[in-house]
Design a protein around this motif. Structure first.
Motif, PDB file in Angstrom:
ATOM      1  N   UNK A  77       5.296  -1.659  -3.030  1.00 58.89           N
ATOM      2  CA  UNK A  77       4.940  -0.247  -3.193  1.00 58.89           C
ATOM      3  C   UNK A  77       5.686   0.311  -4.400  1.00 58.89           C
ATOM      4  N   UNK A  78       4.946   0.760  -5.368  1.00 60.80           N
ATOM      5  CA  UNK A  78       5.532   1.304  -6.586  1.00 60.80           C
ATOM      6  C   UNK A  78       4.513   2.266  -7.182  1.00 60.80           C
ATOM      7  N   UNK A  79       4.898   3.536  -7.433  1.00 59.33           N
ATOM      8  CA  UNK A  79       3.919   4.525  -7.915  1.00 59.33           C
ATOM      9  C   UNK A  79       3.250   4.137  -9.222  1.00 59.33           C
ATOM     10  N   UNK A  80       4.009   3.517 -10.119  1.00 60.42           N
ATOM     11  CA  UNK A  80       3.441   3.113 -11.403  1.00 60.42           C
ATOM     12  C   UNK A  80       2.420   2.003 -11.224  1.00 60.42           C
ATOM     13  N   UNK A  81       2.796   0.984 -10.455  1.00 61.33           N
ATOM     14  CA  UNK A  81       1.905  -0.149 -10.231  1.00 61.33           C
ATOM     15  C   UNK A  81       0.671   0.279  -9.445  1.00 61.33           C
ATOM     16  N   UNK A 137      -1.713   1.766 -11.806  1.00 64.76           N
ATOM     17  CA  UNK A 137      -2.427   0.712 -12.538  1.00 64.76           C
ATOM     18  C   UNK A 137      -3.486   0.062 -11.645  1.00 64.76           C
ATOM     19  N   UNK A 138      -3.150  -0.127 -10.389  1.00 65.67           N
ATOM     20  CA  UNK A 138      -4.106  -0.724  -9.459  1.00 65.67           C
ATOM     21  C   UNK A 138      -5.317   0.184  -9.278  1.00 65.67           C
ATOM     22  N   UNK A 139      -5.083   1.486  -9.201  1.00 67.58           N
ATOM     23  CA  UNK A 139      -6.186   2.437  -9.073  1.00 67.58           C
ATOM     24  C   UNK A 139      -7.094   2.385 -10.290  1.00 67.58           C
ATOM     25  N   UNK A 194      -9.815   3.308  -6.403  1.00 65.50           N
ATOM     26  CA  UNK A 194      -9.032   4.115  -5.463  1.00 65.50           C
ATOM     27  C   UNK A 194      -9.085   3.555  -4.046  1.00 65.50           C
ATOM     28  N   UNK A 195     -10.271   3.123  -3.602  1.00 63.73           N
ATOM     29  CA  UNK A 195     -10.426   2.624  -2.235  1.00 63.73           C
ATOM     30  C   UNK A 195      -9.525   1.423  -1.988  1.00 63.73           C
ATOM     31  N   UNK A 196      -9.523   0.483  -2.924  1.00 62.55           N
ATOM     32  CA  UNK A 196      -8.686  -0.717  -2.783  1.00 62.55           C
ATOM     33  C   UNK A 196      -7.214  -0.335  -2.726  1.00 62.55           C
ATOM     34  N   UNK A 238      -1.739  -7.450 -11.739  1.00 60.79           N
ATOM     35  CA  UNK A 238      -2.818  -6.459 -11.793  1.00 60.79           C
ATOM     36  C   UNK A 238      -3.887  -6.829 -12.821  1.00 60.79           C
ATOM     37  N   UNK A 239      -3.515  -7.084 -14.105  1.00 56.78           N
ATOM     38  CA  UNK A 239      -4.572  -7.446 -15.070  1.00 56.78           C
ATOM     39  C   UNK A 239      -5.250  -8.778 -14.750  1.00 56.78           C
ATOM     40  N   UNK A 240      -4.484  -9.730 -14.195  1.00 57.46           N
ATOM     41  CA  UNK A 240      -5.079 -11.017 -13.828  1.00 57.46           C
ATOM     42  C   UNK A 240      -6.107 -10.827 -12.714  1.00 57.46           C
ATOM     43  N   UNK A 241      -5.736 -10.046 -11.700  1.00 56.32           N
ATOM     44  CA  UNK A 241      -6.641  -9.831 -10.571  1.00 56.32           C
ATOM     45  C   UNK A 241      -7.900  -9.089 -10.996  1.00 56.32           C
ATOM     46  N   UNK A 242      -7.756  -8.153 -11.935  1.00 51.87           N
ATOM     47  CA  UNK A 242      -8.919  -7.411 -12.420  1.00 51.87           C
ATOM     48  C   UNK A 242      -9.960  -8.351 -13.018  1.00 51.87           C
TER      49      UNK A 242
END
Length: 289
Positions: A96-100, A103-105, A110-112, A225-229
């Protein structure tokens, strides 16, 4: 092909770096208003649910990876904080990290991000209290923390926020670059048919496999995050991706080495099983939803 890889890398890296700097600066700017002393007081209180909620809040506002969480955990244990609450912080802080999450959003939606946040928070609480109920508190070694700087309240300071952002960016930038590089290579060089054939479709068993693969790896969320995208865009199922994200950020070989110095082996084993369970359950939830 390599021109596509380069264009993809510039686009991914540029977007993530800009977002990371802006959000990190805002978070660091408001850090001065966070009463860390009161949060730690609530975590030591008798209300278990309130203490668990505060532990999640503290995990959310402190941008620690799995390894850098350990000194904070040791300090909490030395202060005789409730074991279950400390475990909640240990499991939730790296994921849990607000910055990450921002980036995930931006990359996964948003749903994920909302489902990811809710599930990892609930599982951290359940696992923390379960380990306490099973008596794993006796598996903590007597370790003293030296040279640890307390989390304290500092006044609103623009320059300090900028300095902290630059410091954090120096730490995270290599991981963002690595993640963007791997993601761009997958985007430009790996055929979509390969991803969909071996990592897509209705192969539920890929979820626990991804969870197992992620545990020994030291991959920060900023790298994943970028890899998963790109992997999802190429056709990889969301369930295995989320399992890999959670297991790789929630545990790693360097962290397990550090945990072995403060926990007895049975608690280290329980930690690994817990991270695997969290990653697998979350991945299967995304898989079925």
């Amino acid at each position: 092909m390599w021109m596509d890889v380069l264009k993809s890398f510039i686009g991914i890296a540029g977007e993530l770096i800009i977002l990371f700097v802006l959000i990190s600066f805002l978070i660091n700017l408001v850090q001065g208003f966070i009463p860390y002393d009161k949060l730690q007081k609530y975590m030591s209180g008798g209300n278990g649910l309130l203490a668990a909620l505060v532990a999640l809040v503290l995990a959310f506002i402190t941008p620690f990876c799995s390894c850098s969480t350990i000194p904070v955990v040791v300090n909490m244990l030395n202060k005789k904080m409730r074991f279950g609450i400390v475990m909640i912080f240990l499991f939730s802080s790296p994921v849990l990290d607000p910055t990450i999450l921002t980036l995930m959003t931006a990359t996964l939606g948003t749903k994920v991000t909302v489902i990811y946040t809710v599930v990892t928070s609930l599982l951290s609480v359940i696992i923390g209290f379960t380990l306490e109920k099973l008596g794993f508190e006796t598996a903590v070694k007597n370790v003293m923390m030296t040279g640890f700087q307390e989390l304290t309240v500092s006044k609103f300071n623009f320059k300090a926020a900028l300095k902290d952002t630059v410091t954090l960016m120096r730490t995270v930038l290599p991981y963002l670059i690595i993640g963007a590089g791997i993601g761009s290579i997958i985007h430009g060089a790996v055929p979509t048919s390969f991803i969909t054939e071996y990592f897509g479709g209705d192969h539920w068993w890929l979820v626990p496999v991804a969870a197992i693969i992620g545990i020994p790896l030291y991959i920060r969320l900023s790298t994943m995050i970028p890899i998963s995208q790109i992997m999802i865009a190429k056709g990889m199922a969301l369930g295995p991706v989320m399992a890999l994200i959670i297991s790789s950020s929630g545990a790693s070989l360097p962290e397990l080495t550090l945990l072995n110095s403060i926990f007895h082996k049975r608690l280290v084993v329980a930690f690994v099983i817990s991270v695997f369970s969290m990653a697998t359950f979350s991945g299967l939830l995304f898989y079925f939803v």
